[in-house]
Design a protein around this motif. Sequence first.
Motif, PDB file in Angstrom:
ATOM      1  N   GLU A  80       0.863  -1.185   0.000  1.00 17.18           N
ATOM      2  CA  GLU A  80       0.000   0.000   0.000  1.00 17.18           C
ATOM      3  C   GLU A  80       0.894   1.229   0.000  1.00 17.18           C
ATOM      4  N   VAL A  81       0.739   2.088  -0.987  1.00 16.29           N
ATOM      5  CA  VAL A  81       1.478   3.338  -1.052  1.00 16.29           C
ATOM      6  C   VAL A  81       0.447   4.452  -0.954  1.00 16.29           C
ATOM      7  N   SER A  82       0.649   5.380  -0.011  1.00 14.65           N
ATOM      8  CA  SER A  82      -0.335   6.434   0.203  1.00 14.65           C
ATOM      9  C   SER A  82       0.333   7.697   0.730  1.00 14.65           C
ATOM     10  N   SER A  83      -0.464   8.752   0.839  1.00 11.72           N
ATOM     11  CA  SER A  83      -0.011   9.958   1.521  1.00 11.72           C
ATOM     12  C   SER A  83      -0.187   9.705   3.016  1.00 11.72           C
ATOM     13  N   PRO A  84       0.414  10.525   3.865  1.00 16.13           N
ATOM     14  CA  PRO A  84       0.336  10.261   5.298  1.00 16.13           C
ATOM     15  C   PRO A  84      -1.046  10.478   5.913  1.00 16.13           C
ATOM     16  N   GLY A  85      -1.890  11.260   5.280  1.00 19.29           N
ATOM     17  CA  GLY A  85      -3.223  11.502   5.823  1.00 19.29           C
ATOM     18  C   GLY A  85      -3.195  12.507   6.964  1.00 19.29           C
ATOM     19  N   MET A  86      -4.371  12.731   7.554  1.00 19.17           N
ATOM     20  CA  MET A  86      -4.487  13.734   8.618  1.00 19.17           C
ATOM     21  C   MET A  86      -3.818  13.284   9.912  1.00 19.17           C
ATOM     22  N   ALA A  87      -3.820  12.002  10.183  1.00 16.51           N
ATOM     23  CA  ALA A  87      -3.167  11.474  11.384  1.00 16.51           C
ATOM     24  C   ALA A  87      -1.744  11.064  11.007  1.00 16.51           C
TER      25      ALA A  87
END
Length: 165
Positions: A80-87
Amino acid sequence: MVKSATEQRIIDALEDVAAEHGVDIVDVELAGATKAPCVRVRLEGASGESLSLDDIAAHTKWVGDVVEAIDPVSSSYTLEVSSPGMARPLRRPSDFIRFVGSDVELQTTATEGRRKFKGRIDAADESAVTLALEDGESVSISYDEVKKCTLKPVYDFKGKKEGKN
């Protein structure tokens, strides 16, 4: 920040080439059961800017190639590759320094006493972070005692109405 040896190997391999791709490795997490593990890689722009979904998709190939080259999991796994998000996870001293003044939830590796803290980052340097806790106390924690730390998202559902202060 305490990471497993496998997670640290993945971070090191990715950080070796991340600058060439104009991104920063925010965090790597190995999660899930032994039979169905998941390697989670969180990215952001090299200057800390958010990446779009298209940007993330474009970076997934080289991230997958790097992870596959070190073969961190003996069986098949999900990447899974993603942005860090709000947390957003905070991993390095520079992350803590960048987010001084932000609210966080921090967990330590302590075997005795308190392990979970909620508060605002009051100060941070190369060796420790100081939190102003919700109960008014202050605590300094060495990075080698930090198990996990994430920004505590602030949700503002009211917002400002136009024409009003």
